[in-house]
Motif scaffolding. Structure first.
Motif, PDB file in Angstrom:
ATOM      1  N   LEU A  25       4.987   1.198  -0.942  1.00 27.81           N
ATOM      2  CA  LEU A  25       5.084   0.971  -2.378  1.00 27.81           C
ATOM      3  C   LEU A  25       5.954  -0.253  -2.687  1.00 27.81           C
ATOM      4  CD1 LEU A  25       5.496   4.672  -3.538  1.00 27.81           C
ATOM      5  CD2 LEU A  25       3.522   3.202  -3.957  1.00 27.81           C
ATOM      6  N   CYS A  26       7.055  -0.364  -1.965  1.00 24.27           N
ATOM      7  CA  CYS A  26       7.948  -1.517  -2.173  1.00 24.27           C
ATOM      8  C   CYS A  26       7.263  -2.832  -1.811  1.00 24.27           C
ATOM      9  CB  CYS A  26       9.225  -1.351  -1.354  1.00 24.27           C
ATOM     10  SG  CYS A  26      10.339  -0.071  -1.963  1.00 24.27           S
ATOM     11  N   SER A  27       6.472  -2.818  -0.749  1.00 25.04           N
ATOM     12  CA  SER A  27       5.775  -4.038  -0.325  1.00 25.04           C
ATOM     13  C   SER A  27       4.762  -4.483  -1.369  1.00 25.04           C
ATOM     14  CB  SER A  27       5.072  -3.816   1.021  1.00 25.04           C
ATOM     15  OG  SER A  27       3.979  -2.924   0.886  1.00 25.04           O
ATOM     16  N   ASN A  28       4.349  -3.550  -2.228  1.00 26.37           N
ATOM     17  CA  ASN A  28       3.424  -3.883  -3.307  1.00 26.37           C
ATOM     18  C   ASN A  28       4.131  -4.010  -4.653  1.00 26.37           C
ATOM     19  OD1 ASN A  28       0.389  -3.695  -2.329  1.00 26.37           O
ATOM     20  ND2 ASN A  28       1.543  -2.163  -1.197  1.00 26.37           N
ATOM     21  N   ARG A  29       5.478  -4.091  -4.594  1.00 28.95           N
ATOM     22  CA  ARG A  29       6.306  -4.283  -5.781  1.00 28.95           C
ATOM     23  C   ARG A  29       6.187  -3.139  -6.786  1.00 28.95           C
ATOM     24  NH1 ARG A  29       8.181  -9.543  -5.759  1.00 28.95           N
ATOM     25  NH2 ARG A  29       7.066 -10.971  -4.363  1.00 28.95           N
ATOM     26  N   CYS A  30       5.899  -1.952  -6.290  1.00 28.56           N
ATOM     27  CA  CYS A  30       5.865  -0.769  -7.151  1.00 28.56           C
ATOM     28  C   CYS A  30       7.241  -0.113  -7.089  1.00 28.56           C
ATOM     29  CB  CYS A  30       4.775   0.188  -6.686  1.00 28.56           C
ATOM     30  SG  CYS A  30       3.116  -0.513  -6.687  1.00 28.56           S
ATOM     31  N   TRP A  31       8.238  -0.787  -7.620  1.00 28.24           N
ATOM     32  CA  TRP A  31       9.624  -0.375  -7.437  1.00 28.24           C
ATOM     33  C   TRP A  31       9.920   0.982  -8.057  1.00 28.24           C
ATOM     34  CZ3 TRP A  31      10.758  -3.588  -3.888  1.00 28.24           C
ATOM     35  CH2 TRP A  31      10.393  -4.933  -3.957  1.00 28.24           C
ATOM     36  N   SER A  32       9.507   1.190  -9.298  1.00 30.75           N
ATOM     37  CA  SER A  32       9.817   2.459  -9.969  1.00 30.75           C
ATOM     38  C   SER A  32       9.096   3.624  -9.304  1.00 30.75           C
ATOM     39  CB  SER A  32       9.444   2.385 -11.450  1.00 30.75           C
ATOM     40  OG  SER A  32       8.050   2.143 -11.607  1.00 30.75           O
ATOM     41  N   LEU A  33       7.879   3.389  -8.832  1.00 31.43           N
ATOM     42  CA  LEU A  33       7.122   4.445  -8.160  1.00 31.43           C
ATOM     43  C   LEU A  33       7.748   4.775  -6.807  1.00 31.43           C
ATOM     44  CD1 LEU A  33       4.697   6.259  -8.584  1.00 31.43           C
ATOM     45  CD2 LEU A  33       3.271   4.534  -7.452  1.00 31.43           C
ATOM     46  N   LEU A  35      10.927   4.428  -6.084  1.00 28.31           N
ATOM     47  CA  LEU A  35      12.164   5.164  -6.374  1.00 28.31           C
ATOM     48  C   LEU A  35      11.856   6.607  -6.734  1.00 28.31           C
ATOM     49  CD1 LEU A  35      15.226   5.177  -6.807  1.00 28.31           C
ATOM     50  CD2 LEU A  35      14.821   4.412  -9.159  1.00 28.31           C
ATOM     51  N   ARG A  36      10.813   6.813  -7.526  1.00 26.16           N
ATOM     52  CA  ARG A  36      10.420   8.172  -7.895  1.00 26.16           C
ATOM     53  C   ARG A  36      10.058   8.977  -6.661  1.00 26.16           C
ATOM     54  NH1 ARG A  36       7.696  11.314 -12.152  1.00 26.16           N
ATOM     55  NH2 ARG A  36       8.281   9.717 -13.637  1.00 26.16           N
ATOM     56  N   TRP A  37       9.325   8.364  -5.725  1.00 27.12           N
ATOM     57  CA  TRP A  37       8.926   9.065  -4.504  1.00 27.12           C
ATOM     58  C   TRP A  37      10.139   9.453  -3.666  1.00 27.12           C
ATOM     59  CZ3 TRP A  37       6.086  12.080  -1.882  1.00 27.12           C
ATOM     60  CH2 TRP A  37       6.157  12.116  -0.483  1.00 27.12           C
ATOM     61  N   VAL A  38      11.065   8.519  -3.498  1.00 21.70           N
ATOM     62  CA  VAL A  38      12.263   8.788  -2.700  1.00 21.70           C
ATOM     63  C   VAL A  38      13.067   9.930  -3.315  1.00 21.70           C
ATOM     64  CG1 VAL A  38      14.481   7.851  -1.943  1.00 21.70           C
ATOM     65  CG2 VAL A  38      12.411   6.470  -1.722  1.00 21.70           C
ATOM     66  N   ILE A  39      13.220   9.914  -4.634  1.00 24.15           N
ATOM     67  CA  ILE A  39      13.986  10.957  -5.315  1.00 24.15           C
ATOM     68  C   ILE A  39      13.281  12.311  -5.193  1.00 24.15           C
ATOM     69  CG2 ILE A  39      14.773  11.794  -7.561  1.00 24.15           C
ATOM     70  CD1 ILE A  39      15.318   8.884  -8.330  1.00 24.15           C
ATOM     71  N   CYS A  40      11.969  12.332  -5.423  1.00 23.59           N
ATOM     72  CA  CYS A  40      11.212  13.589  -5.364  1.00 23.59           C
ATOM     73  C   CYS A  40      11.241  14.185  -3.962  1.00 23.59           C
ATOM     74  CB  CYS A  40       9.765  13.354  -5.796  1.00 23.59           C
ATOM     75  SG  CYS A  40       9.547  13.031  -7.557  1.00 23.59           S
ATOM     76  N   PHE A  41      10.930  13.369  -2.965  1.00 19.79           N
ATOM     77  CA  PHE A  41      10.891  13.877  -1.594  1.00 19.79           C
ATOM     78  C   PHE A  41      12.288  14.235  -1.104  1.00 19.79           C
ATOM     79  CE2 PHE A  41      10.841  13.345   3.051  1.00 19.79           C
ATOM     80  CZ  PHE A  41       9.829  14.244   3.373  1.00 19.79           C
ATOM     81  N   GLY A 143       4.159   9.940 -12.094  1.00 18.31           N
ATOM     82  CA  GLY A 143       4.535   8.534 -12.069  1.00 18.31           C
ATOM     83  C   GLY A 143       3.369   7.647 -11.667  1.00 18.31           C
ATOM     84  N   LEU A 144       2.545   8.152 -10.751  1.00 18.65           N
ATOM     85  CA  LEU A 144       1.376   7.386 -10.299  1.00 18.65           C
ATOM     86  C   LEU A 144       0.378   7.211 -11.435  1.00 18.65           C
ATOM     87  CD1 LEU A 144      -0.122   6.087  -7.894  1.00 18.65           C
ATOM     88  CD2 LEU A 144      -1.076   8.349  -7.397  1.00 18.65           C
ATOM     89  N   ALA A 145       0.239   8.237 -12.255  1.00 20.04           N
ATOM     90  CA  ALA A 145      -0.725   8.180 -13.354  1.00 20.04           C
ATOM     91  C   ALA A 145      -0.320   7.161 -14.412  1.00 20.04           C
ATOM     92  CB  ALA A 145      -0.855   9.563 -13.994  1.00 20.04           C
ATOM     93  N   GLY A 148      -0.520   2.667 -13.836  1.00 22.63           N
ATOM     94  CA  GLY A 148      -1.656   1.782 -14.016  1.00 22.63           C
ATOM     95  C   GLY A 148      -2.336   1.511 -12.690  1.00 22.63           C
ATOM     96  N   LYS A 149      -3.104   0.466 -12.646  1.00 21.75           N
ATOM     97  CA  LYS A 149      -3.815   0.113 -11.414  1.00 21.75           C
ATOM     98  C   LYS A 149      -2.850  -0.464 -10.398  1.00 21.75           C
ATOM     99  CE  LYS A 149      -7.813  -2.396  -9.650  1.00 21.75           C
ATOM    100  NZ  LYS A 149      -8.942  -3.312  -9.981  1.00 21.75           N
ATOM    101  N   LEU A 150      -2.836   0.106  -9.210  1.00 28.56           N
ATOM    102  CA  LEU A 150      -1.931  -0.352  -8.171  1.00 28.56           C
ATOM    103  C   LEU A 150      -2.484  -1.606  -7.511  1.00 28.56           C
ATOM    104  CD1 LEU A 150      -1.070   3.091  -6.551  1.00 28.56           C
ATOM    105  CD2 LEU A 150       0.302   1.768  -8.142  1.00 28.56           C
ATOM    106  N   PRO A 151      -1.607  -2.429  -6.916  1.00 27.01           N
ATOM    107  CA  PRO A 151      -2.077  -3.621  -6.205  1.00 27.01           C
ATOM    108  C   PRO A 151      -3.107  -3.267  -5.142  1.00 27.01           C
ATOM    109  CG  PRO A 151       0.300  -3.650  -6.438  1.00 27.01           C
ATOM    110  CD  PRO A 151      -0.151  -2.298  -6.895  1.00 27.01           C
ATOM    111  N   ARG A 152      -4.046  -4.163  -4.918  1.00 24.31           N
ATOM    112  CA  ARG A 152      -5.142  -3.887  -4.008  1.00 24.31           C
ATOM    113  C   ARG A 152      -4.714  -3.486  -2.604  1.00 24.31           C
ATOM    114  NH1 ARG A 152     -10.534  -7.624  -3.217  1.00 24.31           N
ATOM    115  NH2 ARG A 152     -11.684  -6.125  -1.930  1.00 24.31           N
TER     116      ARG A 152
END
Length: 202
Positions: A25-33, A35-41, A143-145, A148-152
């Motif tokens: 996720l970080c490599s695709n610049r989805c920073w907030s997503l 962070l959400r994943w790290v916190i949830c898991f 958070g994923l919903a 928006g559209k994630l990087p390819r």
């Protein structure tokens, strides 16, 4: 066969896989997503650990249940594999998305069932574990919903599959010593020379 299936839920695989998801996720610049994943898991794993430490150190558990702590295999496998299935099917047609998530759900339930077969967990411990994993996945999915559209590159299943294969090879078939670590923590915090064990047979 059941030992192989149950190993898919071991933390030697699921924890590195969870970190790979965050890095992906970080490599695709989805920073907030990310962070959400790290916190949830991380919260789910913390809950699992505390439930086991509390029982082993002080024998505190829900009444009338053969319960020694939430199943870490069930919780982490449900969280990681279901969240991963949502990621790799993101943006796909609804039918394909349902197929991927459905197949992954079957795998998760199979991993949970394997813990009964190998006589490591009770039904209540597995139910709590799967439920915790589902809650973790739903919070991540929310958070994923809204992302928006994630990087390819994020939809590149072969690349992620390769990373997961490398995780499994790195594990070399050896379970992580998490239970021993939790036992030492429980003894240290409670001041006991041994931990409480299961009272009812499986």
């Amino acid at each position: 066969m059941w030992n192989i299936v149950t190993f898919l839920g071991d933390s030697s695989i699921t924890v590195p896989a969870a970190l790979l998801i965050a890095l992906w996720l970080c490599s695709n610049r989805c920073w907030s997503l990310a962070l959400r994943w790290v916190i949830c898991f991380g919260t789910a794993i913390l809950f699992v650990s505390l439930s086991k430490i509390i029982f082993m150190g002080w024998q505190i558990a829900p009444a009338l249940l053969n319960f020694t702590g939430v199943s870490g295999h069930a919780a982490s496998a449900t969280s990681v594999y279901l969240s991963l299935s949502l990621l790799v099917s993101h943006g796909a047609p609804r039918r394909r998305r349902l197929l991927v998530v459905g197949a992954t759900s079957c795998l998760v339930l199979l991993i949970a069932a394997s813990r009964l077969v190998v006589k490591v967990h009770s039904p209540s411990e597995l139910v709590f574990g799967v439920a915790l994993g589902i809650v973790t996945t739903l919070l991540f999915a929310r958070g994923l919903a809204t992302a928006g559209k994630l990087p390819r590159p994020l939809a590149g299943r072969p690349w992620m599959a390769l990373l997961l294969a490398l995780v499994m090879l790195a594990a070399n078939g050896k379970p992580a010593p998490t239970q021993d670590l939790l036992m030492r923590i429980a003894m240290s915090l409670s001041g006991r020379s041994s931990v409480y064990g299961r009272l009812q047979p499986l």
